[in-house]
Write a protein that holds these residues in place. Structure first.
Motif: not given
Length: 176
Positions: A48-52, A64-70, A83-86, A157-161
């Motif tokens: 937060k405040p980003c979302t996937a 696979h998993w295709l997602y964007c980080m907003i 948008l950042t894609w992973g 970021g991963i700590t917050v997630c």
């Protein structure tokens, strides 16, 4: 309120590896669901405040998993969301035990961005006394790759997630 649950983040410079261990006060089935059901994963993956937002998810070897980080304008200073894609390509999937493969930045079609680091990942799940331990291992070609990832805010970021995952698990526990 500070949790007594295990959280450990280390970097091994000799093996170019990031090692994360996080314990959750939830049973393995629930953690596995939150990790592998796209609608649930989208609730906690973006710090937060980003979302996937998942575009496609196929949990099988070869899937696979295709997602964007907003990323909202409040972070970027721009007028619109960034948008950042992973993408994660799954090479090994053993239900409730392991998910492993490659992880990289890409475009909205899943085409790798070769200007950013690509890594191997391994997420392991184990259970003891009603708690679940998730061990995440990220292996990179060089320490420079790890520096790029950490300079982008990976640890924070991963700590917050993972803290957000704990909250999702608490909500799911209440529904059971």
């Amino acid at each position: 309120m500070k949790s007594n649950l295990l959280f450990d983040f280390t970097v091994d410079k000799e093996t170019n590896t990031i090692n994360i261990k996080r314990e959750f006060d939830a049973d393995l089935d629930l953690v596995w669901q939150a990790w592998t059901i796209p609608d649930l994963r989208d609730q906690w993956w973006g710090p937060k405040p980003c979302t996937a937002k998942t575009k496609s998810f196929d949990l099988r070897e070869g899937g696979h998993w295709l997602y964007c980080m907003i990323v909202p304008p409040s972070i970027t200073g721009e007028e619109a969301d960034m948008l950042t894609w992973g993408k994660q390509e799954f090479e090994k999937v053993v239900p409730k035990e392991i998910i492993a493969g490659e992880d990289y930045f890409c475009d909205e079609h899943g085409v790798e961005n070769t200007e950013l680091p690509k890594g191997k990942f391994e997420d392991r799940f184990s259970s003891k006394h009603g708690k679940t331990l998730v061990t995440m291992i990220g292996k990179y070609d060089t320490m420079e790759d790890i520096k790029i990832i950490t300079d982008m805010g990976f640890k924070e970021g991963i700590t917050v997630c993972l803290d957000q995952l704990e909250m999702v698990l608490q909500q799911l526990n209440k529904l059971q």
